[in-house]
Design an enzyme around this catalytic site. Structure first.
Site, short mmCIF file in Angstrom:
data_model
loop_
_atom_site.label_atom_id
_atom_site.label_comp_id
_atom_site.label_asym_id
_atom_site.label_seq_id
_atom_site.Cartn_x
_atom_site.Cartn_y
_atom_site.Cartn_z
CG HIS A 184 17.78 16.97 32.70
ND1 HIS A 184 18.66 16.30 31.85
CD2 HIS A 184 16.98 17.61 31.93
CE1 HIS A 184 18.45 16.60 30.60
NE2 HIS A 184 17.49 17.30 30.62
CE LYS A 222 12.86 14.85 20.51
NZ LYS A 222 13.16 15.55 22.04
NE ARG A 265 17.89 24.74 28.45
CZ ARG A 265 18.08 23.90 27.33
NH1 ARG A 265 18.94 23.11 27.37
NH2 ARG A 265 17.25 23.83 26.47
CB SER A 309 20.18 15.87 26.42
OG SER A 309 19.80 15.79 27.69
O1 PNS Z 1 13.62 17.12 27.26
P1 PNS Z 1 12.37 17.45 26.27
O2 PNS Z 1 12.69 16.59 25.14
O3 PNS Z 1 12.56 19.03 26.01
O4 PNS Z 1 11.01 17.12 26.65
C1 PNS Z 1 10.21 17.53 26.30
C2 PNS Z 1 8.59 16.85 26.80
C3 PNS Z 1 8.79 15.41 26.83
C4 PNS Z 1 8.33 17.38 28.21
C5 PNS Z 1 7.30 17.17 25.91
O5 PNS Z 1 7.80 16.80 24.47
C6 PNS Z 1 6.21 16.51 25.91
O6 PNS Z 1 5.55 16.92 27.40
N1 PNS Z 1 5.80 15.54 25.63
C7 PNS Z 1 4.75 14.52 25.99
C8 PNS Z 1 3.62 14.44 24.77
C9 PNS Z 1 2.70 15.72 25.04
O7 PNS Z 1 1.71 15.91 26.06
N2 PNS Z 1 2.64 16.97 24.05
C10 PNS Z 1 1.90 17.93 23.99
C11 PNS Z 1 2.66 18.85 25.05
S1 PNS Z 1 1.63 20.35 25.13
#
Ligand code: PNS
Length: 159
Positions: free
Chosen positions: A17, A41, A90, A128
């Site tokens: 990150h 979560k 990744r 993570s």
């Molecule tokens: O670190 P992660 O868990 O892979 O991050 C995922 C994250 C937080 C970027 C994604 O779940 C997100 O954007 N969540 C916010 C809710 C949202 O906008 N969802 C629709 C995405 S198209």
């Protein structure tokens, strides 16, 4: 001023990150690292703790700030006037889901683009969840999380 948002769970922030955040800070005037709160979560670190850990590892990056949010990412990005969502990519396995999110976010907020930075080779396998698994079994996480937070992560996760 060009603003970018680096969203994620950051539970906890890893060297992978930090590499993406650092590179984004060179490309944009202002970078907001966004700790996204997902009610579905159960994180190992509270949102406040995750923010503090990110603040500590980014304190030498003056154009980076840390916020948290629980809502639609596209709405947050619009509200702060950001032009980009920056994410690390990744491997091919990341691509399908990330591509889906990028398209959905573009539809919801046509004013911002998702920018994928290819992860540094040494962070290809890093996540993570991997860090948490290693720490929970007492393994050495020094190569995986920034030095400033190794002890905090161990204290929370080591048996
Ligand atoms: O670190 P992660 O868990 O892979 O991050 C995922 C994250 C937080 C970027 C994604 O779940 C997100 O954007 N969540 C916010 C809710 C949202 O906008 N969802 C629709 C995405 S198209």
């Amino acid at each position: 001023m060009k603003i970018a948002v680096c969203p994620g769970s950051f539970d906890p922030v890893t060297k992978g990150h930090l590499d993406i955040i650092t590179r984004a800070s060179r490309l944009f005037d202002r970078v907001i690292v966004l700790v996204v709160i997902n009610a579905a979560k159960t994180p190992s670190f509270t949102a406040e703790e995750r923010m503090q850990l990110i603040c500590r590892v980014t304190e030498d990056l003056p154009n980076v700030e840390v916020q948290s949010y629980s809502g639609l990412l596209a709405d947050y990005v619009r509200d702060v006037g950001a032009v980009a969502i920056v994410k690390g990519l990744r491997a091919v396995s990341d691509f399908e889901y990330e591509f889906q999110m990028a398209l959905a976010n573009k539809k919801l907020n046509p004013g911002a683009d998702t920018l994928f930075l290819t992860t540094a080779a040494e962070n290809m396998y890093l996540s993570s969840s991997i860090v948490k698994q290693i720490a929970q079994f007492g393994g050495d996480i020094a190569d995986f999380v920034p030095a400033q937070i190794v002890e905090d992560v161990k204290r929370r996760l080591c048996p």
